[in-house]
Design a protein around this motif. Structure first.
Motif, PDB file in Angstrom:
ATOM      1  N   UNK A   1      -1.459  -2.988  15.385  1.00  0.00           N
ATOM      2  CA  UNK A   1      -2.889  -3.266  15.520  1.00  0.00           C
ATOM      3  C   UNK A   1      -3.107  -4.771  15.485  1.00  0.00           C
ATOM      4  N   UNK A   2      -4.127  -5.230  16.196  1.00  0.00           N
ATOM      5  CA  UNK A   2      -4.475  -6.642  16.173  1.00  0.00           C
ATOM      6  C   UNK A   2      -5.866  -6.784  15.556  1.00  0.00           C
ATOM      7  N   UNK A   3      -5.984  -7.748  14.659  1.00  0.00           N
ATOM      8  CA  UNK A   3      -7.235  -7.978  13.933  1.00  0.00           C
ATOM      9  C   UNK A   3      -7.674  -9.415  14.139  1.00  0.00           C
TER      10      UNK A   3
ATOM     11  N   UNK B   1     -10.217 -12.133  23.009  1.00  0.00           N
ATOM     12  CA  UNK B   1     -10.951 -13.361  22.677  1.00  0.00           C
ATOM     13  C   UNK B   1     -10.262 -14.596  23.237  1.00  0.00           C
ATOM     14  N   UNK B   2     -10.904 -15.749  23.147  1.00  0.00           N
ATOM     15  CA  UNK B   2     -10.367 -16.968  23.765  1.00  0.00           C
ATOM     16  C   UNK B   2      -8.965 -17.329  23.281  1.00  0.00           C
ATOM     17  N   UNK B   3      -8.212 -17.985  24.152  1.00  0.00           N
ATOM     18  CA  UNK B   3      -6.886 -18.487  23.795  1.00  0.00           C
ATOM     19  C   UNK B   3      -6.980 -19.356  22.545  1.00  0.00           C
ATOM     20  N   UNK B   4      -6.086 -19.160  21.636  1.00  0.00           N
ATOM     21  CA  UNK B   4      -6.077 -19.919  20.391  1.00  0.00           C
ATOM     22  C   UNK B   4      -6.803 -19.239  19.250  1.00  0.00           C
ATOM     23  N   UNK B   5      -7.526 -18.146  19.526  1.00  0.00           N
ATOM     24  CA  UNK B   5      -8.216 -17.430  18.454  1.00  0.00           C
ATOM     25  C   UNK B   5      -7.205 -16.922  17.434  1.00  0.00           C
ATOM     26  N   UNK B   6      -7.398 -17.222  16.143  1.00  0.00           N
ATOM     27  CA  UNK B   6      -6.469 -16.698  15.133  1.00  0.00           C
ATOM     28  C   UNK B   6      -6.512 -15.173  15.083  1.00  0.00           C
TER      29      UNK B   6
ATOM     30  N   UNK C   1       0.854  -1.182   0.000  1.00  0.00           N
ATOM     31  CA  UNK C   1       0.000   0.000   0.000  1.00  0.00           C
ATOM     32  C   UNK C   1       0.892   1.235   0.000  1.00  0.00           C
ATOM     33  N   UNK C   2       0.307   2.396   0.199  1.00  0.00           N
ATOM     34  CA  UNK C   2       1.071   3.634   0.280  1.00  0.00           C
ATOM     35  C   UNK C   2       0.755   4.325   1.603  1.00  0.00           C
ATOM     36  N   UNK C   3       1.574   4.104   2.649  1.00  0.00           N
ATOM     37  CA  UNK C   3       2.827   3.338   2.657  1.00  0.00           C
ATOM     38  C   UNK C   3       2.584   1.838   2.862  1.00  0.00           C
ATOM     39  N   UNK C   4       3.564   0.991   2.555  1.00  0.00           N
ATOM     40  CA  UNK C   4       3.401  -0.449   2.751  1.00  0.00           C
ATOM     41  C   UNK C   4       3.355  -0.807   4.229  1.00  0.00           C
ATOM     42  N   UNK C   5       2.772  -1.965   4.515  1.00  0.00           N
ATOM     43  CA  UNK C   5       2.703  -2.439   5.898  1.00  0.00           C
ATOM     44  C   UNK C   5       2.784  -3.955   5.922  1.00  0.00           C
ATOM     45  N   UNK C   6       2.870  -4.518   7.135  1.00  0.00           N
ATOM     46  CA  UNK C   6       3.076  -5.952   7.320  1.00  0.00           C
ATOM     47  C   UNK C   6       1.865  -6.561   8.012  1.00  0.00           C
ATOM     48  N   UNK C   7       1.463  -7.727   7.567  1.00  0.00           N
ATOM     49  CA  UNK C   7       0.478  -8.546   8.266  1.00  0.00           C
ATOM     50  C   UNK C   7       1.171  -9.815   8.755  1.00  0.00           C
ATOM     51  N   UNK C   8       1.079 -10.090  10.056  1.00  0.00           N
ATOM     52  CA  UNK C   8       1.716 -11.263  10.655  1.00  0.00           C
ATOM     53  C   UNK C   8       0.649 -12.161  11.253  1.00  0.00           C
ATOM     54  N   UNK C   9       0.652 -13.430  10.867  1.00  0.00           N
ATOM     55  CA  UNK C   9      -0.352 -14.381  11.334  1.00  0.00           C
ATOM     56  C   UNK C   9       0.028 -14.962  12.690  1.00  0.00           C
ATOM     57  N   UNK C  10      -0.971 -15.130  13.544  1.00  0.00           N
ATOM     58  CA  UNK C  10      -0.709 -15.694  14.857  1.00  0.00           C
ATOM     59  C   UNK C  10      -1.984 -16.084  15.570  1.00  0.00           C
ATOM     60  N   UNK C  11      -1.913 -16.113  16.902  1.00  0.00           N
ATOM     61  CA  UNK C  11      -3.046 -16.526  17.717  1.00  0.00           C
ATOM     62  C   UNK C  11      -2.916 -15.912  19.103  1.00  0.00           C
ATOM     63  N   UNK C  12      -4.039 -15.844  19.806  1.00  0.00           N
ATOM     64  CA  UNK C  12      -4.030 -15.391  21.196  1.00  0.00           C
ATOM     65  C   UNK C  12      -3.323 -16.445  22.043  1.00  0.00           C
TER      66      UNK C  12
ATOM     67  N   UNK D   1       3.244 -14.082  27.212  1.00  0.00           N
ATOM     68  CA  UNK D   1       3.082 -13.326  25.972  1.00  0.00           C
ATOM     69  C   UNK D   1       1.604 -13.233  25.604  1.00  0.00           C
ATOM     70  N   UNK D   2       1.209 -12.082  25.094  1.00  0.00           N
ATOM     71  CA  UNK D   2      -0.164 -11.884  24.659  1.00  0.00           C
ATOM     72  C   UNK D   2      -0.493 -12.745  23.451  1.00  0.00           C
ATOM     73  N   UNK D   3       0.442 -12.802  22.484  1.00  0.00           N
ATOM     74  CA  UNK D   3       0.212 -13.495  21.221  1.00  0.00           C
ATOM     75  C   UNK D   3       1.361 -14.443  20.909  1.00  0.00           C
ATOM     76  N   UNK D   4       1.085 -15.391  20.029  1.00  0.00           N
ATOM     77  CA  UNK D   4       2.141 -16.099  19.317  1.00  0.00           C
ATOM     78  C   UNK D   4       2.058 -15.716  17.846  1.00  0.00           C
ATOM     79  N   UNK D   5       3.206 -15.584  17.202  1.00  0.00           N
ATOM     80  CA  UNK D   5       3.275 -15.334  15.765  1.00  0.00           C
ATOM     81  C   UNK D   5       4.054 -16.462  15.116  1.00  0.00           C
ATOM     82  N   UNK D   6       3.599 -16.868  13.932  1.00  0.00           N
ATOM     83  CA  UNK D   6       4.231 -17.979  13.225  1.00  0.00           C
ATOM     84  C   UNK D   6       5.633 -17.604  12.750  1.00  0.00           C
TER      85      UNK D   6
END
Length: 230
Positions: free
Chosen positions: A123-125, A216-221, A44-55, A76-81
């Motif tokens: 941000x978390x989505x 949201x619950x633990x394990x939520x993507x 995008x303008x500017x570019x950004x990163x999306x990182x997949x993980x879970x609660x 840790x709040x999240x895990x990221x792959x």
């Protein structure tokens, strides 16, 4: 577009830059969709990163925003792959500058260097039924001093560094730590929160804990979105 291992890319890209800075051009910004394991760079303008993980946690005190799966998930709040080295490489590709030269090795001072490195917005989505939600990641944190979520936190891309492992081989320190984003100063972790909020293990009013009612619950993507702050 699939890429080779992030550590290999970092070694190829950063080590020559450190050794021959005057003859190597800067890393060009991403201009097309780029995918590493667990990461997408959005042009995008500017570019950004999306990182997949879970609660990772819904309650308890926190040392990290994110770690690798089977890392220190218990604080840790999240895990990221993605590997931390892959995240650092992606941040370089979207035009972020680290506060520390990765090829220079372990910093001589462990004092926070918040005046250096690009600022970030996190941000978390996540999906709840058919509805997509997205909030600043700090809205999932409770400041243990105030009992409230902080209005806004600043994050710095300080950058991790290369080091020598016990076997004498070169390692990327953040990969050894298996962590991406820290909630108190740790120069081995690529991203740190700006400011001294204290270490929660040292007092009931120090640091951060999970804002259970908002998470949201633990394990939520989830998708963690990382942008260079304007």
């Amino acid at each position: 577009m699939k890429l080779p291992t992030a550590l290999g890319l970092l070694l190829l890209v950063m080590w020559p830059i450190a050794a021959h800075a005057e003859t190597n051009p800067p890393i060009p910004p991403a201009t097309t969709n780029l995918t590493l394991t667990g990461l997408r760079i959005i042009p995008a303008d500017p570019p950004y990163i999306e990182a997949d993980g879970a609660v990772a946690l819904r309650e308890g005190i926190l040392e990290f925003i994110s770690v690798e799966p089977r890392g220190r998930e218990y604080e840790s709040l999240l895990t990221l792959i993605a590997k931390p080295s892959a995240l650092q490489f992606a941040l370089l590709l979207i035009g972020c500058e680290p506060g520390h030269d990765p090829a220079a090795g372990m910093p001589t001072s462990f004092q926070p260097q918040f005046d250096k490195g690009s600022r970030l917005r996190l941000e978390v989505q996540w999906q709840a039924g058919e509805q997509t939600h997205r909030v600043p990641v700090e809205q999932w944190l409770r400041d243990r001093k105030t009992g409230k979520a902080p209005d806004r936190l600043e994050w710095v891309f300080n950058g991790s560094f290369f080091n020598r492992g016990l076997d004498g081989n070169t390692i990327f320190q953040a990969d050894a730590e298996e962590a991406h984003i820290a909630l108190w100063w740790n120069p081995a972790i690529p991203i740190n929160v700006i400011g001294n909020f204290g270490i929660p293990y040292q007092g009931d009013d120090l640091g951060f804990e999970v804002f259970t009612d908002r998470v949201p619950p633990t394990g939520t993507p989830v998708t963690l979105i990382l942008r260079k702050a304007p």
